[in-house]
Scaffold this motif. Sequence first.
Motif: not given
Length: 436
Positions: A26, A40, A55
């Motif tokens: 990430i 996303f 995230l």
Amino acid sequence: MEIDKAITQSDDERLKTKYKNAIFVIRRALALYSIEEVAFSFNGGKDSTVLLHLLRAGHYLHQKGESHTNQGGPIDHVEFPMRTIYFETASTFTEINSFTYETASTYGLQMDIIRLDFKSGLEALLKANPVKAIFLGVRIGDPTAVGQEQFSPSSPGWPPFMRVNPILDWSYRDVWAFLLTSKVQYCSLYDQGYTSIGSIHDTVPNDLLCTRNTKDGKISFKPAYLLPDGRLERAGRARKSSAPASAKSTAVSNGDAKAVDINHNILFTASVIAVGDEFLSGTVEDKLGASLCKKLHTLGWAVSQISIVRNDIDSVAEEVERRKGTSDMVFIYGAVGPLHSDVTVAGVAKAFGVRTMAQLPEGITELLHHEKLLMPLVKAAQPLSKLRLEFPDLYIGCYRESRDGPLIVSLQGKDQARTEAAAEALRKKLESGVLH
């Protein structure tokens, strides 16, 4: 940050390793792309719920740096700045919809709601608001995971973007270890025996979690995280029958009487694809299909459809593309080998957007001169490929009527003289006595 603190203070070393690797992916993506260039894909399921909180943690650590890790208190209501895509359909569970919208409100998700199929919706969305990378909750074992890596460009024919898969190597066990350790909310269906959630038409509680009360006989389901074998998480993705009401029986589920399909106990569904022009022309009878269906039925599988396609890469790819999203497994046979007409491997590879591997490994040349193999496929491959170049106006097929039967070469064309010339040319290319 509460997620980072919960995981790093856990005694689960495997989970901490998985978490660390996912956060690295990430943070790497956020270093390559700005927050405005990423999105996303959230669907309310367990995997995307895990990814949401990864995230959140990854963005926090990327913004604050490692020196700030674990110094913050709970920040459950801090808004999440990343653009979020949600595909909502009429076949979505109401519980999934409710959970998704509640989660969006809790974490301040900037959601784009799309009510089209995934590909069409994505094309329209990216045309209006281009992004360069999309975070996906894909895991190994998912139908869409074949050929993907942690960073994989979108497949040919799709809008161009980078697929980022932080939990690609996570298992079912890892997903639930993260959710339970982090103590975050997840969709309530998972507490009702659902282990893998698709649409309302193809998802039922997992029978492996079914329990019956010995006193009153009522049926209930244990929560998803108690599934003993994570490899069977998709056992609840059985196809619901479209049979009329007369074909249904009454059962008790969670204490309520309701109609259930007669196929409720079928764990998996399969599609079967046969590849071969000989099948379509009636030259050869497809005996393998019936045998395969019978074998699958004895194993508790339901075959939803059998289809026959031409010896053509695009035909194979299109059929595999159609079937891979509607069945737990797709079985394909025919046209597998080194001949010019053997297009199945290339067709499957095209459907999944991956490269084909070498069909003939080094060291296999001894088969070309094997005394007991009068006409192995590898022996015929090169001469037939050359013949096809010399006679492009002819159809050149190759098949066996049975597993141990002779290899039959079929030459078809409008000009009899050309057909005879091709047959004579083939005889000259092969050893004496091979061709009858």
